[in-house]
Design an enzyme around this catalytic site. Structure first.
Site, PDB file in Angstrom:
ATOM      1  N   ASP A 169      35.289  37.732  38.593  1.00 29.88           N
ATOM      2  CA  ASP A 169      35.035  39.176  38.629  1.00 29.88           C
ATOM      3  C   ASP A 169      33.540  39.447  38.739  1.00 29.88           C
ATOM      4  O   ASP A 169      32.743  38.971  37.920  1.00 29.88           O
ATOM      5  CB  ASP A 169      35.592  39.788  37.339  1.00 29.88           C
ATOM      6  CG  ASP A 169      35.774  41.290  37.422  1.00 29.88           C
ATOM      7  OD1 ASP A 169      34.957  41.958  38.088  1.00 29.88           O
ATOM      8  OD2 ASP A 169      36.724  41.801  36.799  1.00 29.88           O
TER       9      ASP A 169
ATOM     10  N   VAL B 228      42.085  44.360  37.076  1.00 27.13           N
ATOM     11  CA  VAL B 228      42.066  44.623  38.513  1.00 27.13           C
ATOM     12  C   VAL B 228      41.880  43.323  39.282  1.00 27.13           C
ATOM     13  O   VAL B 228      42.615  43.026  40.234  1.00 27.13           O
ATOM     14  CB  VAL B 228      40.961  45.637  38.867  1.00 27.13           C
ATOM     15  CG1 VAL B 228      40.752  45.707  40.374  1.00 27.13           C
ATOM     16  CG2 VAL B 228      41.310  47.024  38.326  1.00 27.13           C
TER      17      VAL B 228
ATOM     18  N   THR C 163      39.188  38.597  30.898  1.00 31.73           N
ATOM     19  CA  THR C 163      37.903  38.719  30.206  1.00 31.73           C
ATOM     20  C   THR C 163      37.705  40.101  29.604  1.00 31.73           C
ATOM     21  O   THR C 163      36.643  40.392  29.058  1.00 31.73           O
ATOM     22  CB  THR C 163      36.735  38.431  31.174  1.00 31.73           C
ATOM     23  OG1 THR C 163      36.793  39.371  32.260  1.00 31.73           O
ATOM     24  CG2 THR C 163      36.807  37.006  31.710  1.00 31.73           C
TER      25      THR C 163
ATOM     26  N   LYS D 277      53.952  40.955  37.134  1.00 32.48           N
ATOM     27  CA  LYS D 277      53.633  41.841  38.260  1.00 32.48           C
ATOM     28  C   LYS D 277      52.206  41.639  38.763  1.00 32.48           C
ATOM     29  O   LYS D 277      51.293  41.376  37.994  1.00 32.48           O
ATOM     30  CB  LYS D 277      53.810  43.305  37.848  1.00 32.48           C
ATOM     31  CG  LYS D 277      55.240  43.678  37.572  1.00 32.48           C
ATOM     32  CD  LYS D 277      55.450  45.183  37.505  1.00 32.48           C
ATOM     33  CE  LYS D 277      54.783  45.827  36.320  1.00 32.48           C
ATOM     34  NZ  LYS D 277      55.181  47.243  36.175  1.00 32.48           N
TER      35      LYS D 277
ATOM     36  N   ALA E  89      33.360  40.118  23.046  1.00 32.74           N
ATOM     37  CA  ALA E  89      32.246  40.559  22.194  1.00 32.74           C
ATOM     38  C   ALA E  89      31.167  41.320  22.953  1.00 32.74           C
ATOM     39  O   ALA E  89      30.507  42.194  22.390  1.00 32.74           O
ATOM     40  CB  ALA E  89      31.636  39.362  21.473  1.00 32.74           C
TER      41      ALA E  89
END
Length: 389
Positions: free
Chosen positions: A63, A128, A151, A164, A193
Protein backbone atom coordinates in the site's frame (compact mmCIF):
# COMPACT_ATOMS: atom_id res chain seq x y z
CA UNK A 1 -18.19 -34.10 -8.09
CA UNK A 2 -21.08 -36.17 -9.35
CA UNK A 3 -22.51 -36.28 -12.85
CA UNK A 4 -25.80 -37.95 -13.72
CA UNK A 5 -26.00 -39.44 -17.21
CA UNK A 6 -29.38 -39.68 -18.96
CA UNK A 7 -30.87 -42.95 -20.11
CA UNK A 8 -29.71 -44.11 -23.54
CA UNK A 9 -31.79 -42.48 -26.28
CA UNK A 10 -34.31 -44.70 -28.02
CA UNK A 11 -33.19 -43.52 -31.44
CA UNK A 12 -29.85 -42.79 -33.09
CA UNK A 13 -31.30 -39.97 -35.19
CA UNK A 14 -29.58 -36.80 -33.96
CA UNK A 15 -27.79 -36.13 -30.70
CA UNK A 16 -29.87 -35.46 -27.62
CA UNK A 17 -27.96 -34.96 -24.40
CA UNK A 18 -28.62 -33.47 -21.02
CA UNK A 19 -26.13 -33.43 -18.14
CA UNK A 20 -26.74 -32.49 -14.52
CA UNK A 21 -23.58 -31.75 -12.50
CA UNK A 22 -23.17 -31.06 -8.80
CA UNK A 23 -19.74 -29.95 -7.55
CA UNK A 24 -18.44 -29.03 -4.09
CA UNK A 25 -15.57 -26.58 -3.70
CA UNK A 26 -13.29 -27.40 -0.77
CA UNK A 27 -12.06 -24.16 0.80
CA UNK A 28 -9.63 -23.85 3.68
CA UNK A 29 -7.92 -20.71 4.86
CA UNK A 30 -6.03 -19.71 7.95
CA UNK A 31 -5.53 -16.66 10.14
CA UNK A 32 -2.52 -16.21 12.43
CA UNK A 33 -1.74 -13.41 14.87
CA UNK A 34 1.90 -12.46 15.36
CA UNK A 35 3.23 -9.20 16.74
CA UNK A 36 6.25 -7.56 15.09
CA UNK A 37 5.71 -9.59 11.94
CA UNK A 38 8.46 -7.77 10.03
CA UNK A 39 11.09 -7.99 12.76
CA UNK A 40 13.91 -10.01 11.20
CA UNK A 41 13.96 -12.43 14.13
CA UNK A 42 10.29 -13.27 13.50
CA UNK A 43 10.48 -16.11 10.98
CA UNK A 44 6.75 -16.68 10.43
CA UNK A 45 6.62 -15.18 6.92
CA UNK A 46 9.99 -16.60 5.98
CA UNK A 47 8.93 -20.06 7.15
CA UNK A 48 5.77 -19.75 5.06
CA UNK A 49 7.89 -18.96 2.01
CA UNK A 50 10.30 -21.83 2.61
CA UNK A 51 7.42 -24.26 3.03
CA UNK A 52 5.62 -23.31 -0.17
CA UNK A 53 7.92 -21.38 -2.50
CA UNK A 54 11.57 -22.06 -1.67
CA UNK A 55 13.83 -20.65 -4.37
CA UNK A 56 10.98 -18.88 -6.19
CA UNK A 57 10.18 -15.24 -6.68
CA UNK A 58 7.60 -13.58 -4.47
CA UNK A 59 5.29 -10.87 -5.81
CA UNK A 60 4.43 -8.40 -3.05
CA UNK A 61 1.97 -5.53 -3.45
CA UNK A 62 2.39 -2.81 -0.84
CA UNK A 63 0.00 0.00 0.00
CA UNK A 64 1.39 3.37 -1.04
CA UNK A 65 -0.19 4.87 2.07
CA UNK A 66 2.19 2.93 4.33
CA UNK A 67 4.86 5.02 6.09
CA UNK A 68 8.18 4.92 4.29
CA UNK A 69 9.97 3.41 7.28
CA UNK A 70 7.52 0.48 7.31
CA UNK A 71 7.98 -0.10 3.58
CA UNK A 72 11.75 -0.11 4.15
CA UNK A 73 11.34 -2.58 7.02
CA UNK A 74 9.27 -4.89 4.80
CA UNK A 75 11.93 -4.88 2.05
CA UNK A 76 14.70 -5.42 4.61
CA UNK A 77 12.83 -8.39 6.08
CA UNK A 78 12.61 -10.30 2.82
CA UNK A 79 16.20 -9.43 1.93
CA UNK A 80 17.45 -10.64 5.31
CA UNK A 81 15.76 -13.99 4.74
CA UNK A 82 17.12 -14.23 1.18
CA UNK A 83 13.67 -14.18 -0.40
CA UNK A 84 13.61 -12.94 -4.01
CA UNK A 85 10.91 -10.34 -3.38
CA UNK A 86 9.58 -8.14 -6.16
CA UNK A 87 7.58 -5.24 -4.75
CA UNK A 88 4.87 -3.13 -6.39
CA UNK A 89 3.85 -0.04 -4.43
CA UNK A 90 0.27 0.78 -5.36
CA UNK A 91 -1.62 3.99 -4.56
CA UNK A 92 -4.81 3.19 -2.67
CA UNK A 93 -7.90 4.90 -1.29
CA UNK A 94 -11.48 4.70 -2.55
CA UNK A 95 -10.68 6.94 -5.54
CA UNK A 96 -8.11 4.33 -6.71
CA UNK A 97 -10.27 1.30 -6.01
CA UNK A 98 -11.01 0.55 -9.65
CA UNK A 99 -10.39 -1.92 -12.43
CA UNK A 100 -7.30 0.01 -13.60
CA UNK A 101 -5.60 -0.73 -10.29
CA UNK A 102 -6.54 -4.40 -10.62
CA UNK A 103 -5.02 -4.54 -14.11
CA UNK A 104 -1.85 -2.87 -12.80
CA UNK A 105 -1.48 -5.76 -10.35
CA UNK A 106 -2.17 -8.29 -13.11
CA UNK A 107 0.61 -6.79 -15.26
CA UNK A 108 2.94 -6.91 -12.26
CA UNK A 109 2.14 -10.60 -11.69
CA UNK A 110 2.98 -11.28 -15.33
CA UNK A 111 6.28 -9.44 -14.99
CA UNK A 112 7.27 -11.37 -11.88
CA UNK A 113 6.18 -14.69 -13.33
CA UNK A 114 3.76 -15.88 -10.68
CA UNK A 115 2.62 -19.48 -11.06
CA UNK A 116 -0.93 -20.73 -10.82
CA UNK A 117 -0.10 -22.51 -7.56
CA UNK A 118 2.65 -22.10 -5.02
CA UNK A 119 4.23 -18.66 -4.79
CA UNK A 120 1.17 -16.76 -3.58
CA UNK A 121 1.11 -13.01 -4.14
CA UNK A 122 1.25 -11.10 -0.85
CA UNK A 123 -0.88 -7.99 -0.27
CA UNK A 124 0.23 -5.66 2.54
CA UNK A 125 -1.96 -2.68 3.33
CA UNK A 126 -5.43 -1.40 4.10
CA UNK A 127 -8.77 -2.84 3.06
CA UNK A 128 -8.82 -1.10 -0.32
CA UNK A 129 -5.39 -2.41 -1.29
CA UNK A 130 -6.29 -5.91 -0.14
CA UNK A 131 -9.55 -5.88 -2.09
CA UNK A 132 -7.60 -4.90 -5.22
CA UNK A 133 -4.95 -7.59 -4.77
CA UNK A 134 -7.54 -10.25 -3.93
CA UNK A 135 -9.58 -9.43 -7.03
CA UNK A 136 -6.47 -9.48 -9.23
CA UNK A 137 -5.51 -12.87 -7.77
CA UNK A 138 -9.00 -14.21 -8.45
CA UNK A 139 -8.87 -13.42 -12.18
CA UNK A 140 -5.18 -14.02 -12.92
CA UNK A 141 -4.81 -17.46 -14.55
CA UNK A 142 -8.43 -18.03 -13.39
CA UNK A 143 -7.34 -17.79 -9.79
CA UNK A 144 -4.03 -17.92 -7.93
CA UNK A 145 -3.42 -18.08 -4.17
CA UNK A 146 -2.81 -14.91 -2.23
CA UNK A 147 -1.82 -13.88 1.27
CA UNK A 148 -3.31 -10.91 3.10
CA UNK A 149 -1.54 -8.77 5.71
CA UNK A 150 -3.81 -5.93 6.88
CA UNK A 151 -2.06 -2.84 8.19
CA UNK A 152 -5.16 -0.90 9.27
CA UNK A 153 -7.61 -1.58 12.06
CA UNK A 154 -10.43 -1.65 9.50
CA UNK A 155 -8.57 -4.34 7.57
CA UNK A 156 -8.11 -6.33 10.77
CA UNK A 157 -11.67 -6.24 12.12
CA UNK A 158 -13.64 -6.09 8.87
CA UNK A 159 -11.88 -7.74 5.96
CA UNK A 160 -9.58 -10.35 7.43
CA UNK A 161 -12.01 -13.31 7.42
CA UNK A 162 -14.04 -12.37 4.36
CA UNK A 163 -13.95 -14.28 1.06
CA UNK A 164 -15.05 -11.22 -0.92
CA UNK A 165 -12.91 -9.04 -3.14
CA UNK A 166 -14.06 -6.10 -5.21
CA UNK A 167 -13.55 -2.69 -6.73
CA UNK A 168 -15.80 0.26 -7.43
CA UNK A 169 -17.23 0.80 -10.90
CA UNK A 170 -19.33 3.55 -12.47
CA UNK A 171 -19.83 5.22 -9.11
CA UNK A 172 -21.07 2.07 -7.37
CA UNK A 173 -19.20 0.60 -4.43
CA UNK A 174 -17.73 -2.87 -5.06
CA UNK A 175 -19.79 -3.33 -8.22
CA UNK A 176 -17.10 -5.61 -9.69
CA UNK A 177 -15.75 -8.41 -7.55
CA UNK A 178 -15.38 -12.08 -6.76
CA UNK A 179 -15.30 -14.59 -3.94
CA UNK A 180 -11.66 -15.56 -3.53
CA UNK A 181 -10.47 -15.93 0.08
CA UNK A 182 -6.82 -15.43 0.92
CA UNK A 183 -5.21 -18.77 1.75
CA UNK A 184 -3.55 -17.13 4.75
CA UNK A 185 -3.97 -13.94 6.74
CA UNK A 186 -1.37 -12.58 9.13
CA UNK A 187 -2.40 -10.01 11.74
CA UNK A 188 0.10 -7.82 13.57
CA UNK A 189 -1.60 -5.44 15.98
CA UNK A 190 1.64 -3.48 16.53
CA UNK A 191 1.25 -2.14 12.98
CA UNK A 192 -1.75 -0.16 14.22
CA UNK A 193 0.31 1.97 16.61
CA UNK A 194 1.30 4.54 13.98
CA UNK A 195 -2.12 4.92 12.35
CA UNK A 196 -3.73 8.37 12.30
CA UNK A 197 -6.52 8.78 14.84
CA UNK A 198 -9.16 9.14 12.13
CA UNK A 199 -8.24 5.72 10.73
CA UNK A 200 -8.65 4.17 14.17
CA UNK A 201 -12.02 5.88 14.67
CA UNK A 202 -13.10 4.84 11.18
CA UNK A 203 -12.57 1.17 12.02
CA UNK A 204 -14.67 1.60 15.15
CA UNK A 205 -17.67 1.98 12.81
CA UNK A 206 -17.37 -1.67 11.78
CA UNK A 207 -16.66 -2.76 15.36
CA UNK A 208 -19.79 -0.89 16.45
CA UNK A 209 -21.79 -2.70 13.76
CA UNK A 210 -20.71 -6.10 15.08
CA UNK A 211 -21.51 -5.04 18.65
CA UNK A 212 -24.99 -3.85 17.72
CA UNK A 213 -26.04 -6.89 15.72
CA UNK A 214 -24.78 -9.66 18.00
CA UNK A 215 -22.45 -8.74 20.87
CA UNK A 216 -23.67 -6.56 23.73
CA UNK A 217 -20.42 -7.25 25.61
CA UNK A 218 -18.44 -5.75 22.74
CA UNK A 219 -20.70 -2.69 22.88
CA UNK A 220 -20.02 -2.40 26.62
CA UNK A 221 -16.27 -2.50 25.95
CA UNK A 222 -16.61 0.37 23.46
CA UNK A 223 -18.81 2.26 25.89
CA UNK A 224 -16.37 1.83 28.76
CA UNK A 225 -13.01 2.18 26.97
CA UNK A 226 -13.70 3.85 23.61
CA UNK A 227 -11.78 7.04 24.35
CA UNK A 228 -8.69 5.20 25.54
CA UNK A 229 -8.78 2.66 22.71
CA UNK A 230 -8.69 5.42 20.10
CA UNK A 231 -6.20 7.59 22.00
CA UNK A 232 -3.74 4.68 22.24
CA UNK A 233 -4.30 3.48 18.64
CA UNK A 234 -5.61 0.20 20.06
CA UNK A 235 -2.51 -0.46 22.14
CA UNK A 236 -4.76 -0.37 25.23
CA UNK A 237 -5.10 -3.40 27.59
CA UNK A 238 -8.67 -4.00 26.32
CA UNK A 239 -7.72 -3.74 22.64
CA UNK A 240 -7.06 -7.44 22.13
CA UNK A 241 -10.44 -8.36 23.60
CA UNK A 242 -12.21 -5.88 21.31
CA UNK A 243 -10.33 -7.03 18.20
CA UNK A 244 -10.83 -10.71 18.99
CA UNK A 245 -14.57 -10.35 19.62
CA UNK A 246 -15.00 -8.37 16.38
CA UNK A 247 -13.07 -10.91 14.30
CA UNK A 248 -14.67 -13.99 15.83
CA UNK A 249 -18.13 -12.44 15.51
CA UNK A 250 -17.57 -11.73 11.83
CA UNK A 251 -16.11 -15.19 11.23
CA UNK A 252 -19.10 -16.82 12.91
CA UNK A 253 -21.49 -14.97 10.60
CA UNK A 254 -19.53 -15.57 7.38
CA UNK A 255 -18.10 -19.09 7.66
CA UNK A 256 -21.27 -20.97 6.67
CA UNK A 257 -22.27 -18.49 3.97
CA UNK A 258 -18.99 -17.47 2.31
CA UNK A 259 -20.53 -17.35 -1.17
CA UNK A 260 -23.62 -15.51 0.06
CA UNK A 261 -26.08 -18.11 -1.16
CA UNK A 262 -28.27 -16.79 1.65
CA UNK A 263 -28.78 -13.06 1.04
CA UNK A 264 -30.33 -12.48 4.46
CA UNK A 265 -27.22 -11.44 6.42
CA UNK A 266 -27.10 -9.47 9.64
CA UNK A 267 -23.57 -8.30 8.77
CA UNK A 268 -25.19 -6.09 6.12
CA UNK A 269 -26.38 -3.87 8.97
CA UNK A 270 -25.03 -0.39 8.35
CA UNK A 271 -24.54 -1.18 4.65
CA UNK A 272 -28.00 -0.43 3.27
CA UNK A 273 -28.28 3.37 3.30
CA UNK A 274 -24.56 4.21 3.43
CA UNK A 275 -23.10 2.93 0.09
CA UNK A 276 -24.50 5.60 -2.28
CA UNK A 277 -23.74 8.33 0.24
CA UNK A 278 -20.20 7.11 0.81
CA UNK A 279 -19.47 7.01 -2.92
CA UNK A 280 -21.03 10.44 -3.50
CA UNK A 281 -18.95 12.23 -0.86
CA UNK A 282 -15.55 10.46 -0.97
CA UNK A 283 -13.32 11.37 0.84
CA UNK A 284 -15.54 13.40 3.20
CA UNK A 285 -16.77 10.14 4.74
CA UNK A 286 -14.60 7.07 5.15
CA UNK A 287 -16.21 3.64 4.94
CA UNK A 288 -16.51 2.98 8.66
CA UNK A 289 -17.80 6.50 9.26
CA UNK A 290 -20.58 6.06 6.71
CA UNK A 291 -21.44 2.63 8.13
CA UNK A 292 -21.69 4.06 11.65
CA UNK A 293 -24.11 6.82 10.63
CA UNK A 294 -26.16 4.21 8.78
CA UNK A 295 -26.20 2.12 11.99
CA UNK A 296 -27.59 5.10 13.90
CA UNK A 297 -30.11 5.97 11.19
CA UNK A 298 -31.38 2.38 11.06
CA UNK A 299 -31.54 2.27 14.86
CA UNK A 300 -33.89 5.27 14.63
CA UNK A 301 -36.18 3.19 12.39
CA UNK A 302 -36.09 0.37 14.95
CA UNK A 303 -36.94 2.88 17.70
CA UNK A 304 -40.06 3.96 15.82
CA UNK A 305 -41.18 0.34 15.70
CA UNK A 306 -40.57 -0.20 19.40
CA UNK A 307 -37.78 -2.72 18.75
CA UNK A 308 -35.14 -0.65 20.55
CA UNK A 309 -35.47 1.93 23.30
CA UNK A 310 -34.93 5.67 23.06
CA UNK A 311 -32.18 5.32 25.67
CA UNK A 312 -30.32 2.71 23.63
CA UNK A 313 -30.39 4.91 20.53
CA UNK A 314 -28.87 7.67 22.64
CA UNK A 315 -26.22 5.24 23.93
CA UNK A 316 -25.28 4.40 20.34
CA UNK A 317 -24.96 8.10 19.56
CA UNK A 318 -22.81 8.61 22.67
CA UNK A 319 -20.45 5.74 21.82
CA UNK A 320 -19.98 7.08 18.31
CA UNK A 321 -19.05 10.46 19.75
CA UNK A 322 -16.71 8.83 22.26
CA UNK A 323 -14.68 7.00 19.60
CA UNK A 324 -14.55 10.02 17.30
CA UNK A 325 -17.03 8.89 14.67
CA UNK A 326 -19.21 11.47 12.91
CA UNK A 327 -22.86 11.14 13.90
CA UNK A 328 -24.39 13.02 10.97
CA UNK A 329 -23.83 13.91 7.34
CA UNK A 330 -26.35 16.13 5.50
CA UNK A 331 -27.03 13.44 2.89
CA UNK A 332 -28.45 11.18 5.60
CA UNK A 333 -31.27 13.71 5.96
CA UNK A 334 -32.23 13.35 2.28
CA UNK A 335 -35.13 10.87 2.10
CA UNK A 336 -34.86 10.61 -1.68
CA UNK A 337 -31.30 9.33 -1.31
CA UNK A 338 -32.58 6.65 1.07
CA UNK A 339 -35.33 5.60 -1.35
CA UNK A 340 -32.66 5.11 -4.00
CA UNK A 341 -30.53 3.11 -1.53
CA UNK A 342 -33.45 0.80 -0.76
CA UNK A 343 -34.09 0.20 -4.46
CA UNK A 344 -30.41 -0.61 -5.04
CA UNK A 345 -30.40 -2.93 -2.02
CA UNK A 346 -33.28 -4.92 -3.50
CA UNK A 347 -31.31 -5.40 -6.72
CA UNK A 348 -28.26 -6.52 -4.74
CA UNK A 349 -30.30 -8.95 -2.63
CA UNK A 350 -32.24 -10.69 -5.36
CA UNK A 351 -35.39 -8.58 -5.08
CA UNK A 352 -35.79 -8.82 -1.30
CA UNK A 353 -34.86 -5.95 0.97
CA UNK A 354 -33.51 -8.07 3.85
CA UNK A 355 -32.89 -4.93 5.90
CA UNK A 356 -31.23 -5.88 9.20
CA UNK A 357 -32.95 -4.09 12.06
CA UNK A 358 -32.06 -4.07 15.75
CA UNK A 359 -33.98 -5.83 18.48
CA UNK A 360 -32.04 -4.07 21.21
CA UNK A 361 -28.27 -3.74 21.49
CA UNK A 362 -26.69 -7.07 20.60
CA UNK A 363 -29.66 -8.58 18.74
CA UNK A 364 -30.89 -8.24 15.18
CA UNK A 365 -33.75 -9.32 12.95
CA UNK A 366 -34.93 -8.35 9.46
CA UNK A 367 -37.63 -6.32 7.78
CA UNK A 368 -38.74 -6.41 4.15
CA UNK A 369 -40.22 -2.94 3.92
CA UNK A 370 -39.57 0.60 5.13
CA UNK A 371 -42.12 3.33 4.43
CA UNK A 372 -41.38 6.88 3.32
CA UNK A 373 -42.89 8.11 6.58
CA UNK A 374 -40.41 5.97 8.53
CA UNK A 375 -37.52 7.34 6.49
CA UNK A 376 -38.65 10.90 7.15
CA UNK A 377 -39.07 10.21 10.87
CA UNK A 378 -35.64 8.57 11.10
CA UNK A 379 -34.03 11.53 9.36
CA UNK A 380 -35.78 13.87 11.80
CA UNK A 381 -34.57 11.76 14.75
CA UNK A 382 -31.01 11.83 13.42
CA UNK A 383 -31.19 15.59 13.06
CA UNK A 384 -32.62 15.94 16.56
CA UNK A 385 -29.86 13.80 18.08
CA UNK A 386 -27.32 16.13 16.54
CA UNK A 387 -29.10 19.40 17.29
CA UNK A 388 -29.61 20.02 13.56
CA UNK A 389 -33.31 20.82 13.93
Amino acid sequence: MTTTLPDAPATTEGLTLSLDTTAVLDIRYRLDVSDNLFAQENTLLADNHRASSLGERRAIVVDGALPENLRERISAYFAAHEIDAHVLTLPSGEARKDIDSVLAVVEFLDTVGVKRTGNAVIGIGGNVLLDIVGFAASIYRRGIPWIRIPTTLLGVVDGCVSAKTGVNHRGARNRLGSFHPAEQTFIDSTLLASLPERQISNACGEILKMALIKDATLFDLLEQHGNELVATAFQHPQAHAVIERAIVGMHTELRDNLWERDLQRIVDYGHIFSPPIEMAVVPDLLHGEAVAIDCLFTAAIAEQRGRISKQDVERIHAVMTQVGLPTLHPMFLDVEVHRHALAESRLHRGGALNLPILDGIGACGFTQDVSSNELEAAAARLANLNGAR
